[in-house]
Write an enzyme that holds these catalytic residues in place. Structure first.
Site, PDB file in Angstrom:
ATOM      1  N   THR A 138       0.825  -1.203   0.000  1.00 41.34           N
ATOM      2  CA  THR A 138       0.000   0.000   0.000  1.00 41.34           C
ATOM      3  C   THR A 138       0.864   1.261   0.000  1.00 41.34           C
ATOM      4  OG1 THR A 138      -1.584   1.275   1.349  1.00 41.34           O
ATOM      5  CG2 THR A 138      -0.091  -0.178   2.511  1.00 41.34           C
ATOM      6  N   ASP A 139       0.289   2.358  -0.480  1.00 39.39           N
ATOM      7  CA  ASP A 139       0.989   3.638  -0.414  1.00 39.39           C
ATOM      8  C   ASP A 139       1.034   4.198   1.003  1.00 39.39           C
ATOM      9  OD1 ASP A 139      -1.702   4.270  -0.201  1.00 39.39           O
ATOM     10  OD2 ASP A 139      -1.708   5.784  -1.782  1.00 39.39           O
ATOM     11  N   GLU A 140       0.243   3.622   1.914  1.00 39.97           N
ATOM     12  CA  GLU A 140       0.189   4.147   3.283  1.00 39.97           C
ATOM     13  C   GLU A 140       1.492   3.950   4.043  1.00 39.97           C
ATOM     14  OE1 GLU A 140      -3.344   3.693   5.591  1.00 39.97           O
ATOM     15  OE2 GLU A 140      -4.546   3.136   3.856  1.00 39.97           O
ATOM     16  N   TYR A 164      -2.034  -0.517  10.790  1.00 40.29           N
ATOM     17  CA  TYR A 164      -2.149  -1.168   9.479  1.00 40.29           C
ATOM     18  C   TYR A 164      -0.929  -0.886   8.622  1.00 40.29           C
ATOM     19  CZ  TYR A 164      -3.288  -1.516   4.536  1.00 40.29           C
ATOM     20  OH  TYR A 164      -3.235  -1.791   3.196  1.00 40.29           O
ATOM     21  N   LYS A 168       2.131  -3.414   7.173  1.00 39.23           N
ATOM     22  CA  LYS A 168       2.464  -3.581   5.759  1.00 39.23           C
ATOM     23  C   LYS A 168       3.908  -3.162   5.486  1.00 39.23           C
ATOM     24  CE  LYS A 168       0.197  -4.734   2.819  1.00 39.23           C
ATOM     25  NZ  LYS A 168      -0.011  -6.106   2.277  1.00 39.23           N
TER      26      LYS A 168
END
Length: 358
Positions: A138-140, A164, A168
């Site tokens: 994810t870009d998060e 989260y 990741k």
């Protein structure tokens, strides 16, 4: 379990009953009839085999209900199906849930990824030719951007702000470590927010479509000024296909839509589109907008630079947001039974009954 022989490749796709995973499974099953696609999914709350009804009887498709953290089972699958490729999408992915229960996210996203890596290393045993482990992230993991035109690049420093995104980020590092330490042929991609058919209705777009349909409040965090880059899920599946087959081992590719929207503007587009398609007068559902206390650690802005993917592998998104959101709203309104089965919990009862004697 079904066994398919004489296939060109045997690819394990994890989380294939979920939102993005089901689109990837469908694409690979239909596009590559000479591949054996093994869909491994635990069928947690976000897994739904109804997402794959159209291909569940395909001769090159096998579904296995199992937990990626079950190392012995994962190892046995590598041996049973002679798996030579992994596309790893299985993950806990909802930020709000991670804030309430970070242990589950660490277990699935970190230890589950490590379980798959270890199983692949054990089975492939240093014979890397023709093998590939592709991890979808994810870009998060990159943290947050200001409103200054900056973008996330593949070299952007990791700065996760939620349980989260921290989980990741850790799994990304494990994948790269297996490449650097053991020589395993790996790939990592970091993608922006996805939308489209079959998304679990706790996420913003399907949740709000359903709430508008039923006249329920539309809870918007803070002032709705947080910005996200949105990508139609079918375009993401296309990107995964391209990268799996043509990406360079050990590389990271960012996947984005070049498509930034404030949350409040998305809500207004959804209201306008759903009201029009339901035959309501313009603005009918605007009163449903309800501003609520902002999420802890809520990142201000995400925006992906996909230039590397476009330049090196020739991929770019096919849909602009307005076109994609029209297709998405129409899909949910045309598949209200699918949505109702999820919101009522009926989908879980069906699959629990199906597998209770297995």
């Amino acid at each position: 379990m079904q066994r398919v022989t004489r296939m060109k490749r045997s690819i394990l796709i994890t989380g294939g009953a979920g939102f993005i995973g089901s689109h990837v499974v469908r694409l690979f099953v239909t596009k590559y009839p000479d591949y054996h696609i093994i869909n491994l999914d635990k069928l947690t709350y976000a897994g739904n085999l109804a997402n794959l009804k159209d291909i569940e009887n395909a001769p090159n498709y096998t579904f296995v209900r199992a937990d990626i953290c079950d190392f012995d089972t994962v190892c046995s699958l590598f041996g049973q199906y002679s798996i030579d490729g992994v596309i790893h999408l299985a993950a806990e992915s909802h930020v709000d849930r991670s804030i309430k229960d970070p242990f589950t996210f660490a277990r699935t996203n970190v230890l589950g990824t490590l379980s798959l890596l270890q199983a692949a290393k054990h089975h492939w045993n240093g014979e890397w030719a023709g093998k590939r482990f592709y991890h979808i992230s994810t870009d998060e993991v990159y943290g947050a951007l200001q409103f200054d035109g900056s973008l996330f690049h593949e070299t952007t420093k990791y700065d996760p702000h939620s349980p989260y995104s921290a989980s990741k980020a850790s799994s990304d590092h494990f994948v790269r470590a297996f490449h650097d330490t053991y020589g395993m042929p790996t790939l990592v991609t970091n993608c922006s927010n996805n939308y489209g058919p079959y998304q679990f209705p706790e996420k913003l777009i399907p949740l709000f479509i359903n709430n508008i349909r039923h006249g329920k409040p539309l809870p918007v965090y803070g002032k709705g000024e947080n910005v996200r880059d949105w990508l139609y899920v079918v375009d993401h599946a296309r990107a995964i296909d391209t990268i799996f087959h043509n990406g360079k081992d050990g590389e990271t590719y960012n996947i984005g839509g070049f498509n930034e929207w404030k949350n409040i503007d998305i809500v207004k587009v959804l209201i306008k589109t759903v009201d029009r398609l339901l035959g309501n007068a313009p603005g009918t559902s605007e009163h449903l907008i309800t501003y609520v206390t902002d999420r802890p650690g809520h990142d201000l802005r995400y925006a992906i630079d996909s230039t590397k993917l476009k330049t090196e592998l020739g991929w770019e998104p096919s849909l602009q947001f307005e076109e994609g959101i029209e297709k998405t709203v129409r899909w949910y309104l045309d598949h209200q039974e699918w949505m109702d089965n999820i919101t009522s919990g009926e989908y879980e009862k069906y699959y629990d009954d199906m597998y209770k004697n297995r």
